[in-house]
Design an enzyme around this catalytic site. Structure first.
Site, PDB file in Angstrom:
ATOM      1  N   SER A   8      -1.144  47.465  47.036  1.00  0.00           N
ATOM      2  CA  SER A   8      -1.574  46.370  47.905  1.00  0.00           C
ATOM      3  C   SER A   8      -0.387  45.818  48.675  1.00  0.00           C
ATOM      4  CB  SER A   8      -2.212  45.250  47.076  1.00  0.00           C
ATOM      5  OG  SER A   8      -2.415  44.116  47.879  1.00  0.00           O
ATOM      6  N   HIS A  33      -4.092  49.443  50.061  1.00  0.00           N
ATOM      7  CA  HIS A  33      -5.017  48.326  49.979  1.00  0.00           C
ATOM      8  C   HIS A  33      -4.511  47.181  50.851  1.00  0.00           C
ATOM      9  CE1 HIS A  33      -8.310  46.242  47.898  1.00  0.00           C
ATOM     10  NE2 HIS A  33      -7.552  45.156  47.918  1.00  0.00           N
ATOM     11  N   ASP A  35      -5.337  43.328  51.889  1.00  0.00           N
ATOM     12  CA  ASP A  35      -6.087  42.106  51.575  1.00  0.00           C
ATOM     13  C   ASP A  35      -6.123  41.183  52.782  1.00  0.00           C
ATOM     14  OD1 ASP A  35      -6.772  42.388  48.722  1.00  0.00           O
ATOM     15  OD2 ASP A  35      -4.612  42.423  48.430  1.00  0.00           O
ATOM     16  N   MET A  37      -7.421  37.624  54.130  1.00  0.00           N
ATOM     17  CA  MET A  37      -7.908  36.320  53.679  1.00  0.00           C
ATOM     18  C   MET A  37      -7.875  35.331  54.837  1.00  0.00           C
ATOM     19  SD  MET A  37      -5.931  36.028  50.028  1.00  0.00           S
ATOM     20  CE  MET A  37      -5.402  37.515  49.171  1.00  0.00           C
ATOM     21  N   HIS A  66      -9.915  45.051  52.336  1.00  0.00           N
ATOM     22  CA  HIS A  66     -10.670  44.138  51.474  1.00  0.00           C
ATOM     23  C   HIS A  66     -10.796  42.800  52.198  1.00  0.00           C
ATOM     24  CE1 HIS A  66     -10.696  41.935  47.290  1.00  0.00           C
ATOM     25  NE2 HIS A  66     -11.815  41.755  47.962  1.00  0.00           N
ATOM     26  N   MET A  68     -11.685  39.305  52.261  1.00  0.00           N
ATOM     27  CA  MET A  68     -11.948  38.077  51.512  1.00  0.00           C
ATOM     28  C   MET A  68     -12.088  36.941  52.517  1.00  0.00           C
ATOM     29  SD  MET A  68      -9.482  38.599  48.185  1.00  0.00           S
ATOM     30  CE  MET A  68      -8.271  39.666  48.987  1.00  0.00           C
ATOM     31  N   MET A 137     -13.117  42.054  40.867  1.00  0.00           N
ATOM     32  CA  MET A 137     -11.927  41.211  40.907  1.00  0.00           C
ATOM     33  C   MET A 137     -11.583  40.775  39.480  1.00  0.00           C
ATOM     34  SD  MET A 137     -10.746  40.957  43.962  1.00  0.00           S
ATOM     35  CE  MET A 137      -9.570  39.626  43.687  1.00  0.00           C
ATOM     36  N   GLY A 142      -6.845  35.181  46.248  1.00  0.00           N
ATOM     37  CA  GLY A 142      -5.926  34.264  46.900  1.00  0.00           C
ATOM     38  C   GLY A 142      -4.478  34.665  46.865  1.00  0.00           C
ATOM     39  N   GLY A 144      -1.134  37.066  44.912  1.00  0.00           N
ATOM     40  CA  GLY A 144      -0.679  38.129  44.046  1.00  0.00           C
ATOM     41  C   GLY A 144       0.059  37.572  42.839  1.00  0.00           C
ATOM     42  N   GLY A 145       0.285  38.436  41.868  1.00  0.00           N
ATOM     43  CA  GLY A 145       1.076  38.051  40.710  1.00  0.00           C
ATOM     44  C   GLY A 145       0.327  37.295  39.637  1.00  0.00           C
ATOM     45  N   ASP A 175      -9.138  45.111  41.054  1.00  0.00           N
ATOM     46  CA  ASP A 175      -8.081  44.447  41.813  1.00  0.00           C
ATOM     47  C   ASP A 175      -7.676  43.169  41.085  1.00  0.00           C
ATOM     48  OD1 ASP A 175      -6.388  43.367  43.701  1.00  0.00           O
ATOM     49  OD2 ASP A 175      -7.879  43.235  45.295  1.00  0.00           O
ATOM     50  N   GLY A 197      -0.254  45.333  43.439  1.00  0.00           N
ATOM     51  CA  GLY A 197       0.635  44.775  44.450  1.00  0.00           C
ATOM     52  C   GLY A 197       2.015  44.501  43.891  1.00  0.00           C
TER      53      GLY A 197
END
Length: 219
Positions: A8, A33, A35, A37, A66, A68, A137, A142, A144-145, A175, A197
């Site tokens: 990601s 990937h 993301d 948002m 993806h 979101m 999910m 929202g 990463g980490g 994910d 990610g």
């Protein structure tokens, strides 16, 4: 089919994005990937079609986009034109999901549907025949980490059983919170694709990180 790894780019160093994409491509990543948002559905603002287009110039891997975002129907054609190989929308954002999935199919890209950690899985019983990708999910959308939510393992296993019965060709993607400590259990539960990610881009050489993650997945 072996488990696929989708790095990601949400966790990538954007001052070196092209270089890092080339590195994970060379190291054997299967997809990239992306993301997206909007700051409304997910509490972050991230990437847009321009980044998708830029990625097509740095890698030949399929781009797993993806979305979101709210009102995804307004942007499906834009992301497809930018180079998305697949578009995944969230079950929580549209009241006309069948129409949205049909619209993605007409664009000639893979059709994906995602659900958040506490969204009931039942929607997949109806949606699976229309899907190429079903995304679980394992964290809240929202950032990463985040830490993997353990209850996701049972959700993956449940979805795997339904998928095998209703649409064996559909791939299950997971994910959130994927790293060397969690990936084996996720694969054992039934994931076909894992998104990573921070585990890939968070430290050191991304190629080495990808090789380590693949080994932990038991590929």
């Amino acid at each position: 089919m072996a488990t696929e790894i989708a790095p990601s780019i949400l966790a990538a160093d954007f001052t070196r994005l092209g270089e890092q994409l080339e590195a994970v491509t060379a190291a054997g990543a299967d997809l990239i990937h992306i993301d997206v948002m909007d700051g409304t559905f997910a509490p972050n603002i991230t990437l847009g079609p321009a980044i998708v287009s830029a990625c097509t110039r740095a890698t030949t891997l399929p781009l797993d986009v993806h979305l979101m975002i709210e009102q995804p129907d307004r942007y499906l054609d834009v992301f497809a034109e930018a180079g998305a190989g697949g578009l995944t929308v969230h079950a929580e954002v549209t009241p006309h999901l069948h129409r949205t999935l049909q619209q993605i199919r007409t664009l000639g890209v893979k059709v994906g549907l995602a659900v958040n950690p506490l969204t009931p899985l039942e929607i997949y019983r109806e949606a699976l025949p229309y899907l190429d990708l079903a995304l679980i999910m394992a964290v809240n959308p929202g950032f990463g980490g985040q830490h993997f939510i353990p209850a996701s393992l049972q959700r993956i296993a449940t979805l795997r059983a339904w998928r095998d019965a209703l649409n064996p060709a559909c791939r299950i993607e997971v994910d959130g919170g994927i790293n060397v400590d969690t990936v084996a259990a996720v694969v054992e539960a039934g994931a076909d694709i894992v998104v990573a990610g921070t585990a890939v881009f968070g430290s050191g050489a991304v190629s080495d990180a990808l090789v380590t993650l693949r080994a932990a997945a038991g590929r």
